[in-house]
Motif scaffolding. Structure first.
Motif, PDB file in Angstrom:
ATOM      1  N   ASP A  16      66.970   2.535  88.102  1.00 41.00           N
ATOM      2  CA  ASP A  16      67.670   3.807  87.988  1.00 41.00           C
ATOM      3  C   ASP A  16      67.692   4.190  86.513  1.00 41.00           C
ATOM      4  N   TRP A  17      66.841   5.093  86.131  1.00 36.69           N
ATOM      5  CA  TRP A  17      66.576   5.377  84.732  1.00 36.69           C
ATOM      6  C   TRP A  17      67.665   6.222  84.089  1.00 36.69           C
ATOM      7  N   THR A  18      67.967   5.919  82.827  1.00 32.68           N
ATOM      8  CA  THR A  18      68.714   6.876  82.022  1.00 32.68           C
ATOM      9  C   THR A  18      67.762   8.002  81.646  1.00 32.68           C
ATOM     10  N   PHE A  19      68.314   9.144  81.294  1.00 36.25           N
ATOM     11  CA  PHE A  19      67.500  10.313  80.977  1.00 36.25           C
ATOM     12  C   PHE A  19      66.529  10.009  79.835  1.00 36.25           C
ATOM     13  N   ASP A  20      67.056   9.489  78.728  1.00 35.10           N
ATOM     14  CA  ASP A  20      66.225   9.249  77.543  1.00 35.10           C
ATOM     15  C   ASP A  20      65.149   8.207  77.801  1.00 35.10           C
ATOM     16  N   ALA A  21      65.512   7.151  78.523  1.00 35.37           N
ATOM     17  CA  ALA A  21      64.551   6.080  78.784  1.00 35.37           C
ATOM     18  C   ALA A  21      63.413   6.567  79.680  1.00 35.37           C
ATOM     19  N   GLU A  25      52.368  22.544  81.959  1.00 33.05           N
ATOM     20  CA  GLU A  25      53.307  22.730  83.066  1.00 33.05           C
ATOM     21  C   GLU A  25      53.712  24.182  83.296  1.00 33.05           C
ATOM     22  N   LYS A  26      53.850  24.984  82.255  1.00 33.30           N
ATOM     23  CA  LYS A  26      54.408  26.328  82.413  1.00 33.30           C
ATOM     24  C   LYS A  26      53.380  27.315  82.968  1.00 33.30           C
ATOM     25  N   LYS A  65      49.528  28.089  72.111  1.00 30.20           N
ATOM     26  CA  LYS A  65      48.642  26.948  71.870  1.00 30.20           C
ATOM     27  C   LYS A  65      49.423  25.675  71.582  1.00 30.20           C
ATOM     28  N   ASN A  66      50.473  25.770  70.775  1.00 34.08           N
ATOM     29  CA  ASN A  66      51.219  24.567  70.395  1.00 34.08           C
ATOM     30  C   ASN A  66      51.945  23.956  71.587  1.00 34.08           C
ATOM     31  N   LEU A  67      52.560  24.797  72.418  1.00 34.89           N
ATOM     32  CA  LEU A  67      53.217  24.279  73.626  1.00 34.89           C
ATOM     33  C   LEU A  67      52.192  23.674  74.576  1.00 34.89           C
ATOM     34  N   SER A  68      51.060  24.346  74.751  1.00 43.16           N
ATOM     35  CA  SER A  68      50.027  23.857  75.666  1.00 43.16           C
ATOM     36  C   SER A  68      49.492  22.502  75.219  1.00 43.16           C
ATOM     37  N   MET A  69      49.230  22.351  73.915  1.00 42.49           N
ATOM     38  CA  MET A  69      48.733  21.072  73.411  1.00 42.49           C
ATOM     39  C   MET A  69      49.777  19.970  73.599  1.00 42.49           C
ATOM     40  N   SER A  70      51.029  20.267  73.282  1.00 45.06           N
ATOM     41  CA  SER A  70      52.095  19.269  73.409  1.00 45.06           C
ATOM     42  C   SER A  70      52.302  18.875  74.858  1.00 45.06           C
ATOM     43  N   SER A  71      52.258  19.855  75.768  1.00 49.85           N
ATOM     44  CA  SER A  71      52.446  19.582  77.185  1.00 49.85           C
ATOM     45  C   SER A  71      51.324  18.703  77.723  1.00 49.85           C
ATOM     46  N   PHE A  72      50.084  18.991  77.325  1.00 53.12           N
ATOM     47  CA  PHE A  72      48.965  18.173  77.800  1.00 53.12           C
ATOM     48  C   PHE A  72      49.088  16.731  77.337  1.00 53.12           C
ATOM     49  N   LEU A  73      49.425  16.532  76.071  1.00 51.36           N
ATOM     50  CA  LEU A  73      49.546  15.171  75.555  1.00 51.36           C
ATOM     51  C   LEU A  73      50.669  14.402  76.238  1.00 51.36           C
ATOM     52  N   ALA A  74      51.794  15.060  76.470  1.00 54.86           N
ATOM     53  CA  ALA A  74      52.956  14.373  77.041  1.00 54.86           C
ATOM     54  C   ALA A  74      52.859  14.210  78.548  1.00 54.86           C
ATOM     55  N   LEU A  75      52.291  15.228  79.242  1.00 54.62           N
ATOM     56  CA  LEU A  75      52.364  15.269  80.704  1.00 54.62           C
ATOM     57  C   LEU A  75      51.007  15.190  81.389  1.00 54.62           C
ATOM     58  N   ARG A  76      49.935  15.289  80.645  1.00 58.06           N
ATOM     59  CA  ARG A  76      48.549  15.327  81.130  1.00 58.06           C
ATOM     60  C   ARG A  76      48.185  16.663  81.780  1.00 58.06           C
ATOM     61  N   TYR A  77      49.052  17.644  81.686  1.00 52.82           N
ATOM     62  CA  TYR A  77      48.702  18.992  82.135  1.00 52.82           C
ATOM     63  C   TYR A  77      49.657  19.977  81.478  1.00 52.82           C
ATOM     64  N   TYR A 100      62.536  20.251  77.903  1.00 54.25           N
ATOM     65  CA  TYR A 100      63.067  21.245  78.841  1.00 54.25           C
ATOM     66  C   TYR A 100      62.691  20.912  80.286  1.00 54.25           C
ATOM     67  N   LEU A 101      61.500  20.351  80.482  1.00 53.18           N
ATOM     68  CA  LEU A 101      61.059  20.021  81.841  1.00 53.18           C
ATOM     69  C   LEU A 101      61.902  18.890  82.422  1.00 53.18           C
ATOM     70  N   PHE A 102      62.146  17.861  81.641  1.00 51.24           N
ATOM     71  CA  PHE A 102      62.957  16.737  82.106  1.00 51.24           C
ATOM     72  C   PHE A 102      64.406  17.172  82.351  1.00 51.24           C
ATOM     73  N   GLU A 103      64.874  18.151  81.579  1.00 49.11           N
ATOM     74  CA  GLU A 103      66.255  18.623  81.726  1.00 49.11           C
ATOM     75  C   GLU A 103      66.517  19.198  83.118  1.00 49.11           C
ATOM     76  N   ARG A 104      65.515  19.712  83.764  1.00 50.23           N
ATOM     77  CA  ARG A 104      65.682  20.259  85.120  1.00 50.23           C
ATOM     78  C   ARG A 104      66.157  19.190  86.102  1.00 50.23           C
ATOM     79  N   TYR A 105      65.906  17.944  85.774  1.00 48.46           N
ATOM     80  CA  TYR A 105      66.210  16.847  86.691  1.00 48.46           C
ATOM     81  C   TYR A 105      67.322  15.938  86.155  1.00 48.46           C
ATOM     82  N   ARG A 106      67.976  16.361  85.096  1.00 47.04           N
ATOM     83  CA  ARG A 106      69.040  15.565  84.494  1.00 47.04           C
ATOM     84  C   ARG A 106      70.226  15.452  85.446  1.00 47.04           C
ATOM     85  N   GLN A 107      70.814  14.249  85.479  1.00 46.58           N
ATOM     86  CA  GLN A 107      72.055  13.985  86.210  1.00 46.58           C
ATOM     87  C   GLN A 107      72.987  13.239  85.258  1.00 46.58           C
ATOM     88  N   GLY A 108      73.660  14.006  84.393  1.00 50.86           N
ATOM     89  CA  GLY A 108      74.504  13.388  83.378  1.00 50.86           C
ATOM     90  C   GLY A 108      73.661  12.631  82.377  1.00 50.86           C
TER      91      GLY A 108
END
Length: 348
Positions: free
Chosen positions: A186-191, A18-19, A4-16, A213-221
């Protein structure tokens, strides 16, 4: 698996959520959309390629249905599709008695007249939300995007008119570079993670879970592959909203843009110089040679008006020290809808 906690956090941050396989509750399974595999997509090089592919797809799928409709907005994407559907029934959202975003409504009326479409208005107010929210949340197994109640309402109205296939133009933004603000640098990861996240769950929930964790999949340094992120994550979120609304209503739909893929990488320089969706712009000019290219606007929904006086959530999952004045209407929707879903689950 229920988290439940992951699902609520994911919805607020991503609108769905994800897992795959992770649900809000054991009472309902969260439904993810089917995304076309790249091998199924049609490669396009030019604006004419796009037009030819749209026409071919529409001719093919309409042969399997008796009466076709189109969701027509005041933007380029649906206007282009309308140009390949002369005489079709078109459905345009009209908000708050036509007082909200009049320019969008007027452009849709012009597009419909240009190609002889039979225009129907789908009137939207708060009752639309009240009537459709629970069914679409039950279908999804979670809280929903703010566009879903109105899409469901439009689909139901079209079905009453005998429509058995609705054409939509949602996928264009994600295929052809329409998300110009997110492609603007060209975005930095954190921004990028901060910019993309809709509501920070750590500001709202008592027991938040990080979705980094989701954003980490696309990290480039220190940076991030934001183009790939948009192509995968943003696309799934958007497609899930449309598919859920139509599934709830029981109406088939088809998005010709969803099946397309640019043969060459996005020209970010052109997008950053003010030419978002440059190939779509070219096709619009071909199909509407005497019209100016309309400004890009998201699907209208008057959430700022809906939640102007909302004081915030009261359930125990939410923090009690939230300053609701910090949030815009679309953010308030996410928080409010999450609370509505949790209340609904308690009643099941």
């Amino acid at each position: 698996m229920v988290d439940k906690n992951l699902s609520m956090s994911s919805f607020l941050a991503l609108r769905y959520t994800e897992k795959p396989g992770v649900d809000f509750t054991e009472k309902l399974s969260y439904r993810h959309p089917l995304i076309p595999h790249d091998k199924e997509r049609i490669l396009v090089h030019t604006a004419q390629d796009i037009g030819d592919a749209i026409e071919h797809q529409l001719n093919e799928i309409r042969n399997r249905h008796s009466k076709t409709g189109i969701m027509l907005s005041g933007g380029m994407d649906s206007a282009i599709l309308a140009s390949y559907l002369p005489g079709c029934d078109a459905y345009t959202f009209r908000f708050l008695d036509g007082t909200y975003q009049k320019e969008e409504l007027q452009r849709a009326e012009i597009f419909a007249k240009y190609y002889g479409l039979n225009l129907h208005y789908v009137d939207i107010d708060w009752n639309t939300v009240a009537d459709n929210l629970k069914p679409i949340m039950m279908t999804k197994g979670g809280p929903v995007h703010s566009i879903e109640p109105q899409i469901c309402q439009g689909a139901k109205q079209a079905m009453e008119d005998g429509i058995d296939l609705m054409i939509i133009g949602d996928g264009s933004d994600y295929v052809f570079g329409g998300m110009d603000q997110l492609l603007s640098q060209d975005w930095t990861f954190d921004a990028f993670m901060k910019r993309y996240s809709y509501v920070d769950p750590f500001e709202v929930l008592k027991e938040p879970v990080s979705v980094q964790y989701l954003f980490e999949r696309y990290r480039q340094g220190t940076h991030i592959d934001f183009v790939k992120f948009m192509d995968i994550v943003a696309t799934e979120e958007s497609y899930g909203s449309y598919s859920n609304a139509f599934l709830t209503a029981g109406l088939d739909y088809f998005d010709p843009y969803e099946k397309l893929k640019m043969a060459e990488p996005l020209d970010l320089k052109r997008i950053r110089n003010g030419q978002s969706k440059y190939l779509i712009r070219e096709l619009f000019t071909i199909q509407y040679p005497d019209m100016p290219i309309p400004n890009k606007l998201p699907m209208p929904r008057p959430v700022d008006a809906y939640f102007a006086n909302w004081q915030g959530p009261t359930r125990p999952e939410f923090r009690g020290d939230m300053d609701m004045s910090r949030y815009k209407g679309n953010q308030k929707w996410l928080i409010w809808c999450l609370e509505q879903f949790l209340d609904m689950v308690d009643e099941l």
